[in-house]
Design an enzyme around this catalytic site. Structure first.
Site, PDB file in Angstrom:
ATOM      1  N   ALA A 305       0.885  -1.248  -0.125  1.00  0.00           N
ATOM      2  CA  ALA A 305      -0.055  -0.003   0.023  1.00  0.00           C
ATOM      3  C   ALA A 305       0.884   1.328   0.040  1.00  0.00           C
ATOM      4  CB  ALA A 305      -1.015   0.029   1.351  1.00  0.00           C
ATOM      5  N   PRO A 307       2.841   4.473  -0.765  1.00  0.00           N
ATOM      6  CA  PRO A 307       2.697   5.444   0.416  1.00  0.00           C
ATOM      7  C   PRO A 307       1.273   5.910   0.442  1.00  0.00           C
ATOM      8  CG  PRO A 307       3.505   6.792  -1.623  1.00  0.00           C
ATOM      9  CD  PRO A 307       3.609   5.243  -2.075  1.00  0.00           C
ATOM     10  N   GLY A 309      -1.473   6.477  -2.436  1.00  0.00           N
ATOM     11  CA  GLY A 309      -2.412   7.216  -3.156  1.00  0.00           C
ATOM     12  C   GLY A 309      -3.381   6.275  -3.614  1.00  0.00           C
ATOM     13  N   LYS A 310      -2.974   5.159  -4.331  1.00  0.00           N
ATOM     14  CA  LYS A 310      -3.991   4.250  -4.797  1.00  0.00           C
ATOM     15  C   LYS A 310      -4.853   3.705  -3.590  1.00  0.00           C
ATOM     16  CE  LYS A 310      -0.959   2.378  -8.422  1.00  0.00           C
ATOM     17  NZ  LYS A 310       0.299   3.253  -7.986  1.00  0.00           N
ATOM     18  N   GLU A 329       1.314  -2.952   4.292  1.00  0.00           N
ATOM     19  CA  GLU A 329       2.522  -2.305   4.074  1.00  0.00           C
ATOM     20  C   GLU A 329       3.783  -2.817   4.815  1.00  0.00           C
ATOM     21  OE1 GLU A 329       5.705  -0.708   2.723  1.00  0.00           O
ATOM     22  OE2 GLU A 329       3.957  -0.467   1.694  1.00  0.00           O
ATOM     23  N   ASP A 369       0.286  -3.490  -6.224  1.00  0.00           N
ATOM     24  CA  ASP A 369       1.194  -2.444  -6.668  1.00  0.00           C
ATOM     25  C   ASP A 369       2.559  -2.716  -6.415  1.00  0.00           C
ATOM     26  OD1 ASP A 369       2.093  -0.176  -7.922  1.00  0.00           O
ATOM     27  OD2 ASP A 369       1.216   1.124  -6.380  1.00  0.00           O
ATOM     28  N   CYS A 422       5.026   0.398 -11.867  1.00  0.00           N
ATOM     29  CA  CYS A 422       5.230   1.481 -12.807  1.00  0.00           C
ATOM     30  C   CYS A 422       6.587   1.166 -13.479  1.00  0.00           C
ATOM     31  CB  CYS A 422       5.520   2.710 -11.568  1.00  0.00           C
ATOM     32  SG  CYS A 422       5.713   4.283 -12.474  1.00  0.00           S
TER      33      CYS A 422
END
Length: 479
Positions: A305, A307, A309-310, A329, A369, A422
């Protein structure tokens, strides 16, 4: 009475005075008089260039991130307005073009810049960037480089810095690239557009076309706009745009483009109504939230998770659907960031390793992510490309496989997993998904049709095509 031997008499003393006086007169007549305004002054370094140098030096010496260290330097030294913009251009540009600048400096100096002391190398990088890639007057770039060298590396380095800087400035950037090119198409493109060769080759593998590779590399060197995300149910996108003097994003129904300024000063962000988030990141989170799921849809999981944003976007949507998000996290400091980002939303934050997390129940939607090379976000981290190595990708692939395996174990039968990175590099994207034991869902159907994303089933966004970070998204359903 005669004078004592060795001591001039009165006549001798007068003659001596006359001779001394005439020599002094000649010296006065021959002396060149210079008006105070015409006398050369000792060169000084302006505040903007000094701050840029200090940021570059911190990146070199401390592995700092220029986007974090430079704002602190500017604030501490009271630099704002045009001077702050100039310092930012110099610091970001020098860090972004570092490898190419080093190649040029090495050719100009006829020695490997890796053997130079770090302060000398950083001064020369800053000078070369100004000389070759800005409109700064050459004499100003060289003069401040020499002054910086004296101040940061000692007087003995000034002559060397002066000579090398002048040698760099004798050619244009294009002329240097032509002189250093080898005929290797990928290597020459990497040199021109300031990327490590291995990275350019990996991007070519993903793109399949050298002409498009050039466009992709060039896009990485353009500073991106700030994208804001209007949190669903808390603020309308048009309302957010009006409040921050921005305009609607191109693709995401939640995106607002910010023209400039510090987003941290904006009231909607301070109040938790919106947050900073690249439009591509918004789109992949929305794709997971909108993927069809049969049956119950109240338990969502964000497995990596930080930082946040999603997680915040998913939490905002979950609040409208009577669902809850569990955010996992592994790093405690990042878990605290997630907790701060999602305050007031139906999100539970846990500091745990996603690979071994097991609450004993299945989730309806799971976001992975995954930690990745970050090659898709080079626009935002100017120095990052020079810190990465091919071996980094090899290590990350192992972690990515383990996290996706954990997600497929944690999702209930019929539930959906979004695997997101990313990065556009194939080992981190296509190859990971191809090895997964799950049913692929056509992700392209959950993105705007105007994006022209191909036949699917996965989605790869690109800065040069879509203006977003190079986000990858695969949707998988557990059978």
């Amino acid at each position: 009475m005669g004078a004592a031997v060795g001591h001039p008499g009165a006549g001798q003393e007068a003659d001596a005075r006359r001779r001394l006086g005439s020599r002094a007169a000649r010296r006065r007549r021959n002396r060149v008089r210079v008006s105070p305004a015409a006398r050369p002054r000792r060169s000084t370094v302006d505040a903007a260039r000094r701050a840029a140098y200090q940021a570059i030096a911190a990146v070199t010496a401390d592995d700092a991130y220029v986007n974090l260290v430079l704002p602190k330097l500017l604030a501490r030294q009271g630099i704002d307005g045009r001077d702050a913009a100039f310092a930012t251009e110099l610091a970001y540009g020098t860090c972004r073009y570092r490898g190419t600048l080093d190649a040029i400096i090495g050719a100009a100096a006829r020695r490997d810049p890796a053997g130079l002391d770090a302060p000398v190398r950083d001064v020369l990088r800053l000078a070369a960037y100004q000389l070759l890639l800005t409109r700064v007057a050459p004499h100003a770039a060289v003069d401040t480089a020499v002054s910086l060298a004296r101040a940061e590396a000692g007087h003995r380095t000034a002559g060397f810095v002066n000579a090398v800087s002048r040698a760099v400035g004798r050619k244009t950037f294009d002329a240097w690239i032509a002189a250093l090119s080898t005929g290797d198409e990928v290597g020459d493109l990497a040199l021109r557009h300031a990327h490590p060769k291995w990275m350019a080759a990996a991007l070519l593998e993903a793109l399949g076309d050298t002409d498009e590779l050039a466009a992709a590399l060039e896009a990485d060197n353009r500073a991106p706009a700030v994208h804001l995300c209007a949190r669903p149910g808390l603020i309308d996108r048009d309302d957010l745009a009006a409040r921050v003097d921005g305009h609607d994003g191109r693709w995401s129904p939640q995106a607002v483009y910010l023209p400039g300024g510090d987003p941290g000063d904006l009231d909607p962000l301070r109040r938790g109504l919106a947050h900073v988030q690249d439009e591509g990141s918004q789109l992949v989170a929305l794709a997971l939230a909108n993927a069809p799921v049969d049956g119950d849809d109240s338990r969502w999981l964000d497995l990596c998770a930080g930082p946040g944003g999603k997680t915040a976007l998913l939490g905002s949507i979950a609040a409208q659907r009577n669902a809850r998000v569990t955010a996992v996290e592994v790093a405690e400091h990042r878990a605290r960031l997630v907790d701060k980002a999602t305050r007031g939303l139906p999100v539970e934050v846990l500091a745990a390793d996603g690979r071994t997390f097991d609450p004993g129940v299945g989730f309806d939607r799971v976001l992975v992510d995954a930690p990745c090379s970050g090659v898709g976000a080079l626009r935002r981290r100017p120095e990052a490309r020079w810190r990465k190595r091919p071996s980094d990708v090899d290590e990350l692939v192992v972690l990515q496989r383990e996290l996706l395996g954990a997600a497929l174990r944690l999702v209930r039968p019929g539930g959906v997993v979004a695997y997101v990175t990313c990065s556009p590099l194939l080992p981190e994207t296509r190859d990971i998904v191809a090895a997964a034991d799950a049913e692929p869902i056509d992700a392209t159907a959950l993105f705007p049709a105007e994006m022209a994303l191909g036949t699917g089933p996965t989605v790869q966004l690109w800065p040069h095509r879509h203006g977003t970070d190079a986000m990858f998204c695969a949707l998988l359903r557990r059978s």
